[in-house]
Design a protein around this motif. Structure first.
Motif, PDB file in Angstrom:
ATOM      1  N   GLY A  52      79.384  29.288  11.564  1.00  0.00           N
ATOM      2  CA  GLY A  52      79.015  29.347  10.152  1.00  0.00           C
ATOM      3  C   GLY A  52      79.703  28.278   9.326  1.00  0.00           C
ATOM      4  N   PHE A  53      81.007  28.082   9.568  1.00  0.00           N
ATOM      5  CA  PHE A  53      81.723  27.039   8.837  1.00  0.00           C
ATOM      6  C   PHE A  53      81.241  25.651   9.234  1.00  0.00           C
ATOM      7  N   PHE A  54      80.858  25.479  10.513  1.00  0.00           N
ATOM      8  CA  PHE A  54      80.295  24.202  10.941  1.00  0.00           C
ATOM      9  C   PHE A  54      78.998  23.904  10.199  1.00  0.00           C
ATOM     10  N   VAL A  55      78.115  24.882  10.130  1.00  0.00           N
ATOM     11  CA  VAL A  55      76.831  24.699   9.439  1.00  0.00           C
ATOM     12  C   VAL A  55      77.060  24.442   7.960  1.00  0.00           C
ATOM     13  N   LEU A  56      77.981  25.182   7.356  1.00  0.00           N
ATOM     14  CA  LEU A  56      78.285  24.978   5.940  1.00  0.00           C
ATOM     15  C   LEU A  56      78.802  23.557   5.697  1.00  0.00           C
ATOM     16  N   GLY A  57      79.700  23.073   6.531  1.00  0.00           N
ATOM     17  CA  GLY A  57      80.211  21.717   6.381  1.00  0.00           C
ATOM     18  C   GLY A  57      79.143  20.665   6.616  1.00  0.00           C
ATOM     19  N   TYR A  58      78.274  20.912   7.586  1.00  0.00           N
ATOM     20  CA  TYR A  58      77.192  19.977   7.871  1.00  0.00           C
ATOM     21  C   TYR A  58      76.235  19.874   6.687  1.00  0.00           C
ATOM     22  N   VAL A  59      75.858  21.016   6.123  1.00  0.00           N
ATOM     23  CA  VAL A  59      74.940  21.031   4.981  1.00  0.00           C
ATOM     24  C   VAL A  59      75.591  20.383   3.762  1.00  0.00           C
ATOM     25  N   LEU A  60      76.854  20.671   3.530  1.00  0.00           N
ATOM     26  CA  LEU A  60      77.545  20.042   2.396  1.00  0.00           C
ATOM     27  C   LEU A  60      77.669  18.535   2.595  1.00  0.00           C
ATOM     28  N   GLY A  61      77.869  18.101   3.826  1.00  0.00           N
ATOM     29  CA  GLY A  61      77.927  16.665   4.105  1.00  0.00           C
ATOM     30  C   GLY A  61      76.596  15.983   3.835  1.00  0.00           C
ATOM     31  N   ILE A  62      75.512  16.627   4.231  1.00  0.00           N
ATOM     32  CA  ILE A  62      74.184  16.070   3.950  1.00  0.00           C
ATOM     33  C   ILE A  62      73.938  16.028   2.441  1.00  0.00           C
ATOM     34  N   ALA A  63      74.290  17.112   1.746  1.00  0.00           N
ATOM     35  CA  ALA A  63      74.092  17.150   0.300  1.00  0.00           C
ATOM     36  C   ALA A  63      74.923  16.062  -0.385  1.00  0.00           C
ATOM     37  N   LYS A  64      76.145  15.878   0.068  1.00  0.00           N
ATOM     38  CA  LYS A  64      77.009  14.837  -0.512  1.00  0.00           C
ATOM     39  C   LYS A  64      76.414  13.453  -0.275  1.00  0.00           C
ATOM     40  N   GLY A  65      75.892  13.239   0.918  1.00  0.00           N
ATOM     41  CA  GLY A  65      75.255  11.946   1.208  1.00  0.00           C
ATOM     42  C   GLY A  65      74.019  11.708   0.372  1.00  0.00           C
ATOM     43  N   LEU A  66      73.234  12.751   0.131  1.00  0.00           N
ATOM     44  CA  LEU A  66      72.044  12.611  -0.690  1.00  0.00           C
ATOM     45  C   LEU A  66      72.395  12.321  -2.146  1.00  0.00           C
ATOM     46  N   ILE A  67      73.462  12.949  -2.636  1.00  0.00           N
ATOM     47  CA  ILE A  67      73.880  12.720  -4.021  1.00  0.00           C
ATOM     48  C   ILE A  67      74.396  11.288  -4.183  1.00  0.00           C
TER      49      ILE A  67
END
Length: 70
Positions: A52-67
């Motif tokens: 769960g923490f891996f998925v959360l970090g992965y999604v936040l990383g993608i969101a940060k890259g998109l921003i």
């Protein structure tokens, strides 16, 4: 593995009451609440937490890259 146990409940244990026993017979894991179900539950919970923490970090990383691209 062998452990040293005392056959009477006195402190200190008299030397004539000290015995070496196998670790598996010294501790009754079921009496402590350690069963197959609780072990499976703990392993499942741990795997789910890490994943769960891996998925959360992965999604936040993608969101940060998109921003940053905006």
């Amino acid at each position: 593995m062998k452990v040293l146990a005392c056959t009477v409940e006195t402190i200190p244990c008299p030397p004539e009451n000290e015995v070496w026993i196998d670790f598996s017979t010294a501790i009754d894991f079921a009496a402590l609440g350690i069963t197959a179900e609780t072990t499976t539950y703990a392993l499942t919970f741990g795997f789910a937490a890490v994943f769960g923490f891996f998925v959360l970090g992965y999604v936040l990383g993608i969101a940060k890259g998109l921003i940053r691209k905006l």
